[in-house]
Design a protein around this motif. Structure first.
Motif, short mmCIF file in Angstrom:
data_model
loop_
_atom_site.label_atom_id
_atom_site.label_comp_id
_atom_site.label_asym_id
_atom_site.label_seq_id
_atom_site.Cartn_x
_atom_site.Cartn_y
_atom_site.Cartn_z
N LEU A 75 0.84 -1.21 0.00
CA LEU A 75 0.00 0.00 0.00
C LEU A 75 0.87 1.26 0.00
O LEU A 75 0.52 2.26 -0.64
CB LEU A 75 -0.92 0.01 1.23
N ILE A 76 1.99 1.22 0.72
CA ILE A 76 2.90 2.38 0.69
C ILE A 76 3.39 2.59 -0.74
O ILE A 76 3.37 3.71 -1.26
CB ILE A 76 4.09 2.17 1.66
N ASP A 77 3.78 1.51 -1.38
CA ASP A 77 4.23 1.63 -2.79
C ASP A 77 3.11 2.18 -3.67
O ASP A 77 3.36 3.04 -4.52
CB ASP A 77 4.65 0.25 -3.33
N ALA A 78 1.90 1.67 -3.45
CA ALA A 78 0.79 2.09 -4.32
C ALA A 78 0.45 3.57 -4.13
O ALA A 78 -0.12 4.19 -5.02
CB ALA A 78 -0.44 1.23 -4.03
N HIS A 79 0.78 4.13 -2.97
CA HIS A 79 0.49 5.54 -2.69
C HIS A 79 1.77 6.37 -2.64
O HIS A 79 1.81 7.44 -2.01
CB HIS A 79 -0.28 5.68 -1.38
N ALA A 80 2.82 5.88 -3.30
CA ALA A 80 4.13 6.50 -3.19
C ALA A 80 4.12 7.96 -3.63
O ALA A 80 4.72 8.84 -2.97
CB ALA A 80 5.17 5.71 -3.98
N ASP A 81 3.44 8.26 -4.74
CA ASP A 81 3.47 9.64 -5.25
C ASP A 81 2.83 10.60 -4.26
O ASP A 81 3.37 11.66 -3.96
CB ASP A 81 2.75 9.73 -6.60
N GLU A 82 1.67 10.20 -3.75
CA GLU A 82 0.96 11.06 -2.79
C GLU A 82 1.79 11.26 -1.52
O GLU A 82 1.93 12.38 -1.01
CB GLU A 82 -0.39 10.42 -2.45
N LEU A 83 2.37 10.17 -1.03
CA LEU A 83 3.17 10.27 0.20
C LEU A 83 4.39 11.18 -0.01
O LEU A 83 4.72 12.01 0.84
CB LEU A 83 3.61 8.87 0.66
N ALA A 84 5.06 11.02 -1.15
CA ALA A 84 6.26 11.83 -1.40
C ALA A 84 5.89 13.32 -1.50
O ALA A 84 6.60 14.19 -0.98
CB ALA A 84 6.96 11.35 -2.67
N GLN A 85 4.77 13.61 -2.17
CA GLN A 85 4.32 15.01 -2.26
C GLN A 85 4.06 15.58 -0.86
O GLN A 85 4.45 16.70 -0.56
CB GLN A 85 3.01 15.08 -3.07
N LEU A 86 3.39 14.78 -0.03
CA LEU A 86 3.09 15.24 1.33
C LEU A 86 4.38 15.51 2.11
O LEU A 86 4.50 16.52 2.81
CB LEU A 86 2.26 14.19 2.09
N VAL A 87 5.35 14.60 1.97
CA VAL A 87 6.61 14.77 2.69
C VAL A 87 7.29 16.07 2.26
O VAL A 87 7.76 16.86 3.09
CB VAL A 87 7.55 13.55 2.50
N THR A 88 7.34 16.32 0.95
CA THR A 88 8.00 17.55 0.48
C THR A 88 7.22 18.79 0.94
O THR A 88 7.82 19.77 1.39
CB THR A 88 8.17 17.54 -1.04
#
Ligand code: NAD
Length: 471
Positions: A75-88
């Motif tokens: 699930l982390i992989d599947a939401h990787a783009d969203e998570l990375a955007q949030l982190v930045t």
């Protein structure tokens, strides 16, 4: 701008009882969203939910726990783009680094999934069989900082779940969103109440550390907060893993190949804009190569593209928050007043956002605050030494002892220096590297306990000796 997330308590998405608080994008200095804020009563609700879930979750077979963690990693992989955007957005780091953080979060989850919980046979004789078993503790409270928000949450939560504990998570109020998303994803996999999240400032963390029904606190953050947690945890003798501040020294031995090591020194000092607990934060260089290495580091520093981490060419983002920016600026300015030479950067960048370019500071020594204190930002003081015993003494002359490193061509000579350093990790020709199979933790005031590998996993357990008499 609205509240974009919810808390999770007992498997339910719930609103915070307190007024939502703004979360600042450090690249702009403006709030980009509001975060729900929990009340102390919601901390009680979260702990009660985790306690109720523990009653059955603790008996989950290992194979099921492993499968759950693998599904979470997917699930982390599947939401990787969203998570990375949030982190930045919330943390400021360049998007490529945020993507690495998300990738590491998934990788760490998979590695932790596959770890075995050992049963150690202590004695197997005619008179007795003595076996050491490791059982879950109960409700684990995880309190995380703002520098690697997603990855550190994973470091806390995954070993807790792998060993059959239930969790209440509290992210830093500076960077709550990536952890809120993570907990939402974990809730798709685990039974209700196994993972809960509450948000807010230190008071919410304190409500957790004082809570009678939490059995362990795993905390990553500053040393003063760690000390407060240790005091508050005393009432019910909570187990503690404390990953605290660092002021890591590196020693460059005479004759080092500067072409080879200068880029690595820069990278390990300024990783995440220097906001990494085990970044290289004080560099000791032999006088024979001092000026040469300082100039090389300054050259690499000036080549960085400082800016908003969402922009493609940017290699160097902002400092995460205004208070931290002020600390870095104050310590560099104090060093200047003591006669230090600033070879790159050295001033807050004007405009919006909390930008401070990578700063190399020469002609400093122990006794200057920039060297003695953890500045936790984009500045590297470089100290000259003339003999190795002096360098070791200066490196060890600090209350912190997280990591340390020795750089040189002769690995055996480097090893003989590394073993004299007072640190939880000593690297040779590297720094800052943490690995899921290598126990990591601080000595002295940098912490108690370790994370990662079997040693880290077992910190989420209570050992029980099973003594079977054969008399
Ligand atoms: P911090 O101590 O200010 O805050 C960390 C977390 O603790 C936040 O969630 C905060 O809300 C909470 N908190 C604050 N006061 C509390 C209290 N009294 N009781 C319970 N919780 C409380 O740290 P920070 O500024 O977010 O992070 C930077 C620090 O973290 C640096 O010192 C850095 O070296 C350290 N760090 C250490 C490691 C490690 O592995 N050793 C890793 C990353 C960061």
């Amino acid at each position: 701008m609205q509240t974009v997330s919810t808390l999770y308590i007992n498997g339910q998405a719930v609103a915070g009882d307190r007024d939502a608080f703004p979360v600042i994008n450090p690249a702009t200095g403006d709030a980009f969203a509001h975060c729900p804020a929990a009340s102390p009563e919601q901390v009680d609700d979260a702990v009660a939910a985790a306690g109720a879930a523990f009653k059955t979750f603790q008996y989950t077979p290992n194979a099921e726990l492993k499968a759950m963690l693998h599904r979470i990693a997917d699930l982390i992989d599947a939401h990787a783009d969203e998570l990375a955007q949030l982190v930045t957005l919330e943390q400021g780091k360049p998007l490529a680094l945020a993507q690495m953080e998300v990738g590491a979060a998934a990788g760490w989850t998979r590695y932790t999934a596959d770890l075995e919980i050992p049963v150690k046979v202590i004695e197997d004789s005619e008179t007795r069989l003595a076996e050491l078993h490791y059982k879950p503790l109960g409700v684990v409270g995880s309190i995380t900082p703002w520098n690697w928000p997603l990855m550190i949450a994973v470091w806390h939560i995954m070993p807790a779940l792998r060993t059959g504990n239930t969790v209440v998570s509290k992210p830093s109020s500076f960077t709550p969103f990536s952890t809120l998303k993570l907990v939402e994803l974990i809730n798709e996999v685990v039974p209700a109440g196994v993972i809960n999240i509450v948000t807010g400032e230190g008071g919410i963390g304190r409500a957790m550390t004082q809570h009678a029904d939490i059995r362990k606190i795993v905390f990553t953050g500053s040393t003063p907060t760690g000390q407060d947690i240790m005091r508050n945890a005393a009432d019910n003798l909570k187990r503690l893993t404390l990953e605290l501040g660092g002021n890591d020294a590196g020693i460059v031995l005479p004759g080092a190949d500067l072409d080879r090591i200068a880029p690595a020194l820069f990278q390990t000092a300024f990783i995440n804009m220097g906001q990494t607990c085990a970044a290289l934060k004080r560099l000791y260089v032999h006088e024979s190569q001092y000026e040469d290495l300082c100039q090389r580091l300054a050259k690499i520093a000036t080549e960085q593209v400082v800016g908003n981490g969402l922009e493609v060419d940017v290699t160097f983002g902002p400092v995460q928050n205004k208070a931290q920016l002020a600390i870095v600026a104050e310590l560099v300015s104090d060093a200047k007043q003591q006669g230090a030479r600033v070879l790159s950067g050295g001033d807050v960048q004007s405009g919006n956002g909390y930008f401070y370019p990578p700063t190399i500071v020469a002609d400093v020594s122990n006794g200057v605050r920039l060297v003695d204190e953890e500045q936790f930002g984009p500045a590297l003081p470089v100290v000259r030494y003339s003999d190795i015993d002096e360098a070791v003494a200066m490196a060890n002359d600090n209350v912190n002892g997280l990591g340390a490193s020795v750089w040189g061509e002769d690995v055996e000579q480097a090893r003989s220096v590394a073993v004299r350093l007072e640190s939880g990790t000593a690297w040779i020709n590297n720094h800052s590297e943490v690995l899921p199979h290598c126990p990591f933790g601080g000595s002295k005031m940098s912490g108690i306990g370790v994370e990662f590998g079997e040693e880290g996993l077992l910190e989420y357990t209570q050992s029980q000796l099973l003594n079977i008499s054969r008399g």
